[in-house]
Design a protein around this motif. Structure first.
Motif, PDB file in Angstrom:
ATOM      1  N   THR A   1       0.848  -1.206   0.000  1.00 22.97           N
ATOM      2  CA  THR A   1       0.000   0.000   0.000  1.00 22.97           C
ATOM      3  C   THR A   1       0.876   1.246   0.000  1.00 22.97           C
ATOM      4  O   THR A   1       0.624   2.207  -0.736  1.00 22.97           O
ATOM      5  CB  THR A   1      -0.942   0.013   1.222  1.00 22.97           C
TER       6      THR A   1
ATOM      7  N   GLU B   1      -3.185   7.199  -7.226  1.00 18.77           N
ATOM      8  CA  GLU B   1      -4.075   6.711  -8.279  1.00 18.77           C
ATOM      9  C   GLU B   1      -4.739   5.421  -7.828  1.00 18.77           C
ATOM     10  O   GLU B   1      -4.105   4.559  -7.230  1.00 18.77           O
ATOM     11  CB  GLU B   1      -3.307   6.467  -9.583  1.00 18.77           C
ATOM     12  N   TRP B   2      -6.038   5.309  -8.164  1.00 17.37           N
ATOM     13  CA  TRP B   2      -6.796   4.138  -7.781  1.00 17.37           C
ATOM     14  C   TRP B   2      -6.210   2.869  -8.411  1.00 17.37           C
ATOM     15  O   TRP B   2      -6.168   1.810  -7.793  1.00 17.37           O
ATOM     16  CB  TRP B   2      -8.251   4.329  -8.175  1.00 17.37           C
ATOM     17  N   LYS B   3      -5.740   2.971  -9.660  1.00 16.57           N
ATOM     18  CA  LYS B   3      -5.221   1.781 -10.351  1.00 16.57           C
ATOM     19  C   LYS B   3      -3.961   1.239  -9.671  1.00 16.57           C
ATOM     20  O   LYS B   3      -3.718   0.027  -9.687  1.00 16.57           O
ATOM     21  CB  LYS B   3      -4.959   2.071 -11.830  1.00 16.57           C
TER      22      LYS B   3
ATOM     23  N   LEU C   1      -3.378   1.439  -6.359  1.00 17.55           N
ATOM     24  CA  LEU C   1      -3.846   0.739  -5.163  1.00 17.55           C
ATOM     25  C   LEU C   1      -4.397  -0.632  -5.529  1.00 17.55           C
ATOM     26  O   LEU C   1      -4.171  -1.623  -4.822  1.00 17.55           O
ATOM     27  CB  LEU C   1      -4.908   1.573  -4.443  1.00 17.55           C
ATOM     28  N   CYS C   2      -5.107  -0.707  -6.675  1.00 18.93           N
ATOM     29  CA  CYS C   2      -5.608  -1.999  -7.156  1.00 18.93           C
ATOM     30  C   CYS C   2      -4.447  -2.945  -7.448  1.00 18.93           C
ATOM     31  O   CYS C   2      -4.499  -4.133  -7.126  1.00 18.93           O
ATOM     32  CB  CYS C   2      -6.450  -1.801  -8.422  1.00 18.93           C
TER      33      CYS C   2
ATOM     34  N   TRP D   1      -3.009  -4.176  -4.035  1.00 17.90           N
ATOM     35  CA  TRP D   1      -3.844  -5.143  -3.331  1.00 17.90           C
ATOM     36  C   TRP D   1      -3.982  -6.450  -4.107  1.00 17.90           C
ATOM     37  O   TRP D   1      -4.085  -7.518  -3.508  1.00 17.90           O
ATOM     38  CB  TRP D   1      -5.200  -4.518  -3.019  1.00 17.90           C
TER      39      TRP D   1
ATOM     40  N   PRO E   1      -7.866  -0.369 -13.517  1.00 19.19           N
ATOM     41  CA  PRO E   1      -8.878  -1.281 -12.976  1.00 19.19           C
ATOM     42  C   PRO E   1     -10.174  -1.290 -13.762  1.00 19.19           C
ATOM     43  O   PRO E   1     -10.922  -2.267 -13.738  1.00 19.19           O
ATOM     44  CB  PRO E   1      -9.101  -0.752 -11.548  1.00 19.19           C
ATOM     45  N   SER E   2     -10.483  -0.186 -14.461  1.00 22.51           N
ATOM     46  CA  SER E   2     -11.735  -0.108 -15.227  1.00 22.51           C
ATOM     47  C   SER E   2     -11.771  -1.102 -16.377  1.00 22.51           C
ATOM     48  O   SER E   2     -12.834  -1.407 -16.910  1.00 22.51           O
ATOM     49  CB  SER E   2     -11.935   1.313 -15.761  1.00 22.51           C
TER      50      SER E   2
END
Length: 535
Positions: free
Chosen positions: A417, A426-428, A430-431, A434, A491-492
């Motif tokens: 993380t 950016e969200w991607k 973090l994806c 994880w 992630p999208s």
């Protein structure tokens, strides 16, 4: 009788492995022949729909894939970077040899050289860098001997790591209208992007100063007896990092020099404060002139290989354009595999370029990318050899203080993380972090179980090897998915990626991928066997 049976069994196993190795090599050659042939067709058939292509200089009239901004900027600035670093080499090394400069003198020389470099990059924004660095230095000097120091150090640095990104490097007008004119002089490169590396160095300085006042558990004599590098007469990085430096080295001048040291400022590799301070005092002697020349030749060869790759194959352009969504599952696999190889070669060239200049100046830093991406079949091994210097930093300043292997399953979530946030908000990412942790946990459980297992016969060894190859094939697939989601498609696009393979047309390709990665893992196991024999 038993010895004779064992000897015959070993002979049969050895013969079988030689035949197996021949088959594996033949399969690998066929695989790469097919991949290259299909990649050429993809690049030729779809180049009209791609963006980021520029006029090429080899294989005319082919276009060069410069769709990756990081590679495009690095490649475009190579002439000016090389000129600047060559001048710095002449100045710094001449001054050192003429005036016999040690840590204090060389830190002043490098401060002057580095700030000329930073002024070109950031101009007035140097004020932000010096201000935050000064606050961190004061925090370390005042609180280093307190029990809550490490909490303070992490809170301070995480705050600025996040704040710099949220406010995009701040504006001078926010400080006051009289300062607003400085916003016209922000340089050619965003300072808060480079500051991510400075944060790692500030934390390293804090920890090394804090530990300098504690009793050291590092046994230098014991280490020197075990370490092959130290036995050969050279000095290994671990020794430089662990043995510490004298208290008089923790000065503001040397600290600031460490933070903005020009060759490693933009991209690393990451070096600890102890290792840096030791070598600026006494330059590295592991790489002689002949070694440096060979290192430079190897880098030049890799650069030419990248030029050939981007002229012939448009992997990155095919990926970022979204065109992969319209292609067959087989083509999607080829593009994904090609993009990861492109990324590996790109980072290898960037990191080794800056490390090369640092070596010329006398500072040896850990080698990133010590292994090829196609020679890693487990997640732990992959991350140890991808951004190797960052991995060493993580282990020393995060993983071990968090409890090390005793809390491994828990620690990986915190570590990855942080790695994601450190790269960008950016969200991607973090994806990606994880997903990597999700794939990491089963591997750790299996490795823990395997560590208690001992092959006592040829049959059990064979079963163990087959299970390792299957596990490796699964891991490589997971690595591809995690890195493509985190660094390329986002992630999208996970659903689009899954839908390409989880259907009648995609399942045979998925099966072929698995078989290929299984064969690749078996080949890597043979490579490991050969390495052990050489040792």
């Amino acid at each position: 009788m038993n010895n004779m049976t064992q000897h015959n069994t070993n002979k049969i196993v050895s013969s079988w492995r030689r035949r197996e190795l021949g088959f594996l090599i033949l399969y690998a050659l066929s695989f790469y022949f097919f991949i290259i042939r299909r990649s050429l067709h993809l690049s030729r058939d779809h180049y009209v729909k791609l963006y980021g292509l520029r006029s090429g200089w080899i294989f005319p009239p082919r276009l060069n894939d410069l769709s990756d901004a990081q590679w495009r900027n690095f490649r475009g600035n190579l002439p000016i970077l090389t000129t600047v670093f060559l001048i710095y080499a002449l100045v710094a090394n001449t001054l050192r040899s003429v005036f016999l400069l040690r840590a204090k003198g060389m830190s002043i020389v490098w401060l002057i050289l580095s700030f000329t470099y930073l002024f070109y990059l950031h101009q007035a924004c140097i004020i932000f860098i010096i201000s935050i660095a000064l606050l961190n230095f004061l925090l370390v000097k005042v609180f280093a001997r307190t029990k809550f120091f490490l909490y303070l150090l992490w809170t301070f640095n995480l705050f600025f790591l996040l704040s710099n990104r949220v406010f995009e490097g701040y504006s001078f007008s926010a400080i006051g209208l009289r300062w607003s004119y400085l916003d016209n002089f922000r340089g050619t490169f965003r300072w808060h992007i480079c500051f991510n590396f400075v944060v790692l160095r500030m934390i390293s300085f804090g920890y090394d100063y804090h530990w300098a006042h504690d009793h050291s558990h590092f046994d230098q004599k014991k280490h020197s007896q075990r370490c092959q590098v130290c036995k050969s007469g050279r000095t290994c990085y671990q020794l430089l990092q662990e043995r510490g430096v004298q208290d008089d080295k923790f000065t503001f001048t040397l600290y600031l020099c460490y933070l903005v040291y020009a060759p490693l400022y933009l991209a690393g590799p990451i070096v600890s404060f102890n290792a840096f301070a030791s070598q600026i005092d006494v330059p590295q002697n592991n790489y002689k002139l002949r070694d440096l020349a060979w290192y430079g030749l190897r880098w030049t060869f890799c650069f030419f290989l990248m030029e050939v790759m981007t002229h012939l194959f448009r992997y990155n352009a095919l990926a970022i354009s979204g065109l992969w969504k319209q292609l067959s599952p087989l083509d999607v696999f080829i593009i994904g595999y090609g993009v990861l190889n492109f990324m590996w070669l790109k980072f290898l060239l960037i990191w080794r370029y800056f490390r090369y200049w640092s070596l010329i100046y006398g500072i040896d830093s850990p080698e990133n990318m010590p292994k090829c991406i196609n020679n890693c079949y487990d997640l732990e091994g992959f991350w140890k050899s991808w951004h190797a210097s960052y991995n060493k930093w993580i282990v020393r300043y995060m993983y071990i203080p968090l409890g090390g292997s005793k809390r491994k399953v828990f620690n990986v979530w915190i570590v990855f993380t942080f790695v994601a946030i450190w790269h960008d908000l950016e969200w991607k990412l973090l994806c990606w972090a994880w997903l990597t942790c999700l794939f990491f946990v089963p591997e750790m459980v299996v490795k823990s179980a395997v560590s208690t297992f001992k092959a006592e016969s040829a049959v059990t060894e064979f079963v163990f090897r087959e299970l390792s190859a299957i596990a490796g094939a699964i891991t490589i697939t997971c690595l591809m998915v995690a890195n493509l989601v985190g660094y390329v498609i986002g992630p999208s696009s996970i659903n689009s990626l899954a839908s390409r393979f989880l259907n009648k047309q995609g399942l045979p390709v998925l099966g072929g991928m698995f078989v290929t990665f299984y064969v690749g893992t078996k080949l890597m196991l043979h490579i490991r066997d050969a390495e052990r024999k050489r040792q």
